[in-house]
Design an enzyme around this catalytic site. Structure first.
Site, PDB file in Angstrom:
ATOM      1  N   SER A  31       1.061  -1.108  -0.135  1.00  7.93           N
ATOM      2  CA  SER A  31      -0.105   0.112  -0.027  1.00  7.93           C
ATOM      3  C   SER A  31       1.100   1.311  -0.311  1.00  7.93           C
ATOM      4  CB  SER A  31      -0.671   0.515   1.404  1.00  7.93           C
ATOM      5  OG  SER A  31      -1.776  -0.673   0.714  1.00  7.93           O
ATOM      6  N   HIS A  61      -3.472  -0.125  -4.534  1.00 13.09           N
ATOM      7  CA  HIS A  61      -3.363  -1.266  -5.414  1.00 13.09           C
ATOM      8  C   HIS A  61      -3.201  -0.662  -6.710  1.00 13.09           C
ATOM      9  CE1 HIS A  61      -1.673  -3.283  -1.397  1.00 13.09           C
ATOM     10  NE2 HIS A  61      -2.177  -2.556  -1.304  1.00 13.09           N
ATOM     11  N   HIS A  83      -5.621  -9.668  -0.852  1.00 14.72           N
ATOM     12  CA  HIS A  83      -5.689 -10.153   0.246  1.00 14.72           C
ATOM     13  C   HIS A  83      -6.310 -10.888   0.021  1.00 14.72           C
ATOM     14  CE1 HIS A  83      -3.780  -5.877   0.341  1.00 14.72           C
ATOM     15  NE2 HIS A  83      -2.945  -6.342   1.271  1.00 14.72           N
ATOM     16  N   TYR A  85      -8.729 -11.061   3.333  1.00 14.82           N
ATOM     17  CA  TYR A  85     -10.123 -10.480   3.164  1.00 14.82           C
ATOM     18  C   TYR A  85     -10.638  -9.582   1.709  1.00 14.82           C
ATOM     19  CZ  TYR A  85      -7.786  -5.803   2.085  1.00 14.82           C
ATOM     20  OH  TYR A  85      -7.087  -4.719   1.674  1.00 14.82           O
ATOM     21  N   GLU A  86     -10.254 -10.309   0.855  1.00 15.81           N
ATOM     22  CA  GLU A  86     -10.540  -9.030  -0.826  1.00 15.81           C
ATOM     23  C   GLU A  86     -11.882 -10.871  -0.410  1.00 15.81           C
ATOM     24  OE1 GLU A  86      -8.858  -6.790  -3.787  1.00 15.81           O
ATOM     25  OE2 GLU A  86      -6.845  -8.015  -2.073  1.00 15.81           O
ATOM     26  N   ALA A 113       2.960  -1.765   4.255  1.00 15.10           N
ATOM     27  CA  ALA A 113       3.149  -1.225   5.292  1.00 15.10           C
ATOM     28  C   ALA A 113       2.169  -1.883   6.704  1.00 15.10           C
ATOM     29  CB  ALA A 113       1.705   0.180   5.280  1.00 15.10           C
ATOM     30  N   MET A 211      -1.821  -7.021   7.305  1.00 21.47           N
ATOM     31  CA  MET A 211      -2.685  -7.906   6.492  1.00 21.47           C
ATOM     32  C   MET A 211      -1.869  -9.021   5.669  1.00 21.47           C
ATOM     33  SD  MET A 211      -5.978  -5.283   6.778  1.00 21.47           S
ATOM     34  CE  MET A 211      -6.266  -4.460   8.258  1.00 21.47           C
ATOM     35  N   SER A 212      -1.178  -8.717   5.264  1.00 24.92           N
ATOM     36  CA  SER A 212      -0.308  -9.506   4.211  1.00 24.92           C
ATOM     37  C   SER A 212       1.185 -10.288   4.233  1.00 24.92           C
ATOM     38  CB  SER A 212      -0.443  -8.573   2.964  1.00 24.92           C
ATOM     39  OG  SER A 212       0.798  -7.649   3.338  1.00 24.92           O
ATOM     40  N   ASN A 235       1.296   3.663  10.568  1.00 19.38           N
ATOM     41  CA  ASN A 235       0.423   4.042  12.130  1.00 19.38           C
ATOM     42  C   ASN A 235       0.694   3.190  13.000  1.00 19.38           C
ATOM     43  OD1 ASN A 235      -1.197   2.046  10.154  1.00 19.38           O
ATOM     44  ND2 ASN A 235      -1.892   1.542  12.764  1.00 19.38           N
ATOM     45  N   HIS A 247      -7.482   3.739   6.153  1.00 14.92           N
ATOM     46  CA  HIS A 247      -6.448   3.761   4.790  1.00 14.92           C
ATOM     47  C   HIS A 247      -6.103   4.439   4.664  1.00 14.92           C
ATOM     48  CE1 HIS A 247      -4.969   1.146   2.165  1.00 14.92           C
ATOM     49  NE2 HIS A 247      -6.006   1.702   1.141  1.00 14.92           N
TER      50      HIS A 247
HETATM   51  N1  HPA Z   1      -3.315  -3.088  11.865  1.00 18.61           N
HETATM   52  C1  HPA Z   1      -3.598  -3.715  10.328  1.00 18.61           C
HETATM   53  N2  HPA Z   1      -2.645  -3.275   9.605  1.00 18.61           N
HETATM   54  C2  HPA Z   1      -2.618  -2.533   9.019  1.00 18.61           C
HETATM   55  C3  HPA Z   1      -2.202  -1.051   9.995  1.00 18.61           C
HETATM   56  C4  HPA Z   1      -2.919  -1.720  11.330  1.00 18.61           C
HETATM   57  O1  HPA Z   1      -3.033  -1.211  12.603  1.00 18.61           O
HETATM   58  N3  HPA Z   1      -1.371  -0.325   9.520  1.00 18.61           N
HETATM   59  C5  HPA Z   1      -1.375  -0.710   8.486  1.00 18.61           C
HETATM   60  N4  HPA Z   1      -1.922  -2.177   8.060  1.00 18.61           N
END
Ligand code: HPA
Length: 272
Positions: A31, A61, A83, A85-86, A113, A211-212, A235, A247
């Site tokens: 990302s 993406h 991902h 989750y998709e 990320a 998540m990847s 973050n 996001h």
């Molecule tokens: N949690 C899960 N996935 C992420 C995060 C997060 O805080 N930041 C970027 N991808």
């Protein structure tokens, strides 16, 4: 139903028809990090044109393979990934990794990320993944083993190559870029975590969450690739961050970190 191996071969044949070159290095850009592929000037192939290739639906993406040279090495980069989750199966999520392996790449640089679980990290930090926790998502190796790629019960005691990690540390030092190191935990997403979940992850030994990546690394390790992975902290994770997660914040921070990130990955591509 066709086997996963056949699905990989179909993708591979389509790509080789468009671009004869066999890459030695594969790079996955997460990302907000896809800008690196703009330095590569070879053929671009959108996932949606490749038969059987899952297509990314997430903003930020782009969804294509980009071929070219990175750090002097023949490279295939993924500008965007899919991902779990998709709604794709784990086998589909890791199919592009296996396709890049089948194209010839035996080295892999994964990027993403991630949210910081470790409070010593800050948004914008670059963190090398030293190990991962994949136990909260299904293994991408569940199902019939693709024996052409690897063993039924592959060893995962050193997923991230000590040789490459050492080189990455030297590259960062040469470039005067700070590179931290930590354990990555993968969740299914798409929701971010609760503060209680982050507290649990901290106690389990995780330093960052995303998540990847860990599933891709497991599939790549199974297929015998040498792997290095770098997270950009976008973050502080839930409960540590004082504000709600979004996001767009993830994309904004990763874009800001793109200069040192790109410099590090280019140098790493050259030196590995
Ligand atoms: N949690 C899960 N996935 C992420 C995060 C997060 O805080 N930041 C970027 N991808």
């Amino acid at each position: 139903m066709e086997s996963e191996y056949t699905a990989i071969q179909i993708c591979c044949d389509y790509i080789l028809n468009k671009c004869g070159e066999r890459p030695e290095l594969a790079v996955v850009l997460g990302s907000g990090l896809g800008g690196l592929a703009d330095r590569m000037d070879g053929v671009q192939i959108a996932y949606q044109n490749i038969p059987g290739m899952p297509v990314s639906t997430v903003s930020g993406h782009a969804g294509r393979f980009v071929f070219g040279t990175l750090g002097g090495k023949k490279t295939v980069a993924m500008q965007g990934r899919v991902h779990f989750y998709e709604g794709y199966s784990m086998a589909e999520v890791v199919r592009p990794i296996r396709v890049m392996r089948a194209l010839g790449a035996d080295k892999l640089i994964l990027t993403n990320a991630a949210g910081a679980v470790n409070e010593c990290f800050s948004p914008g930090d670059l963190v090398m993944i030293s190990d991962h926790i994949l136990s909260f998502v299904p293994s991408p190796l569940i199902g019939e083993n693709v024996s052409q790629l690897g063993a039924r019960f592959p060893d995962m005691s050193a997923v991230y190559s000590p040789r490459m990690r050492n080189i990455a540390e030297n590259c960062a030092a040469d470039l005067k870029i700070s590179l931290k190191s930590g354990v990555y935990i993968q969740t299914t997403g798409p929701n971010y975590e609760t503060p209680a979940e982050i507290n649990m992850m901290k106690q389990m030994g995780a330093d960052m969450v995303g998540m990847s990546t860990a599933c891709e690394a497991a599939a790549a390790k199974h297929a015998g690739m040498e792997i290095c992975a770098v997270s950009v902290i976008s973050n502080m994770a839930a409960g540590i961050s004082k504000t709600a997660l979004s996001h767009s914040e993830v994309q904004m921070i990763t874009n800001k970190a793109s200069k040192p990130f790109q410099a590090l990955i280019c140098k790493l591509a050259e030196m590995i």
